[in-house]
Design a protein around this motif. Structure first.
Motif, PDB file in Angstrom:
ATOM      1  N   SER A 165      62.321  35.778  -4.545  1.00  0.00           N
ATOM      2  CA  SER A 165      63.222  36.276  -3.500  1.00  0.00           C
ATOM      3  C   SER A 165      62.896  37.724  -3.129  1.00  0.00           C
ATOM      4  CB  SER A 165      64.677  36.167  -3.970  1.00  0.00           C
ATOM      5  OG  SER A 165      65.019  34.826  -4.254  1.00  0.00           O
ATOM      6  N   TRP A 177      65.712  33.894   5.079  1.00  0.00           N
ATOM      7  CA  TRP A 177      66.887  33.177   4.598  1.00  0.00           C
ATOM      8  C   TRP A 177      66.671  32.594   3.196  1.00  0.00           C
ATOM      9  CZ3 TRP A 177      66.754  28.073   3.225  1.00  0.00           C
ATOM     10  CH2 TRP A 177      65.737  27.274   3.763  1.00  0.00           C
ATOM     11  N   TYR A 180      67.854  35.078   0.816  1.00  0.00           N
ATOM     12  CA  TYR A 180      69.310  35.139   0.798  1.00  0.00           C
ATOM     13  C   TYR A 180      69.925  33.986   0.004  1.00  0.00           C
ATOM     14  CZ  TYR A 180      68.826  38.678   4.450  1.00  0.00           C
ATOM     15  OH  TYR A 180      68.500  39.816   5.152  1.00  0.00           O
TER      16      TYR A 180
END
Length: 223
Positions: A165, A177, A180
């Motif tokens: 991430s 995304w 996220y």
């Protein structure tokens, strides 16, 4: 002519590799789910209830099934993490990429150890024709397996998701995304693992894996 053909072959190879990784991510989610879903040893059961549970032939067979699912999940995760490491190798976050790959390999290795523990009772009884071990062994084997998954394996997996991430957010090598989704999933997994209940957050790892599969399938030619 060669100059136009080479980029075409490169894009085609990249697309194929991405789709293989996407398929591996989906299959990993399925295999990891059945690793834990196929066996549900009674928790805090009495001696009589635990012994009765293990004496059932289908429960012994379920342990062997769980073993093979864990092996498949470990191998499929290696395919995933190797592709991600290759994809992100030229990004500006080399240390995070190396960390993600290392944690991913630790997760797969721990899952293979857990696979042996899941299938050992069934193998002893059904393959080697040995008598069912005593209650102390049954309880210890179950507790060790829960600890491997709930603490060690899920910690390594949570750190893998966190590192991926970070790389995605810093480099945008994949859609933002995905990061996220990864940050809250990894945070909850790590908190639960620290509390030795990481097995209850396996669903979050499955969600992340399916999101990764969707991303890789929809964006196979990401440079």
């Amino acid at each position: 002519m060669a100059s136009t053909t080479a980029p075409t072959h490169t894009r085609s190879g990249r697309t194929s590799a991405a789709k293989v990784a996407a398929a591996a991510a989906v299959l990993f989610a399925v295999a990891f789910f059945w690793t834990v879903a196929s066996v549900d040893v009674p928790h805090r059961a009495s001696d009589a209830k635990l012994l009765s549970w293990w004496q059932e032939s289908n429960k012994q067979l379920a342990g062997i099934v769980s073993q093979y699912c864990a092996i498949a999940a470990a191998l499929l995760f290696v395919v995933m993490i190797n592709y991600l490491a290759t994809l992100m190798a030229r990004s500006g976050a080399r240390q995070w990429v190396m960390f993600a790959r290392s944690m991913g390999l630790i997760f797969s290795t721990t899952l293979l150890v857990s696979a042996a523990l899941r299938g050992v009772i069934g193998r002893m009884v059904k393959v080697d024709r040995e008598p069912l071990p005593g209650l102390e062994v049954l309880r210890y084997s179950t507790a060790l397996n829960y600890d491997l998954i709930g603490s060690v394996a899920m910690t390594a997996l949570g750190l893998t998701i966190l590192a991926v991430s970070v790389v995605v957010l810093r480099t945008l090598i994949l859609p933002k995304w995905l990061a996220y989704v990864g940050f809250p999933c990894s945070t909850l997994i790590l908190i639960a693992s620290a509390a030795m209940i990481g097995q209850f957050t396996i669903i979050l790892s499955l969600i992340w894996s399916l999101c990764l599969a969707t991303t890789l399938w929809r964006h196979p030619t990401t440079p």
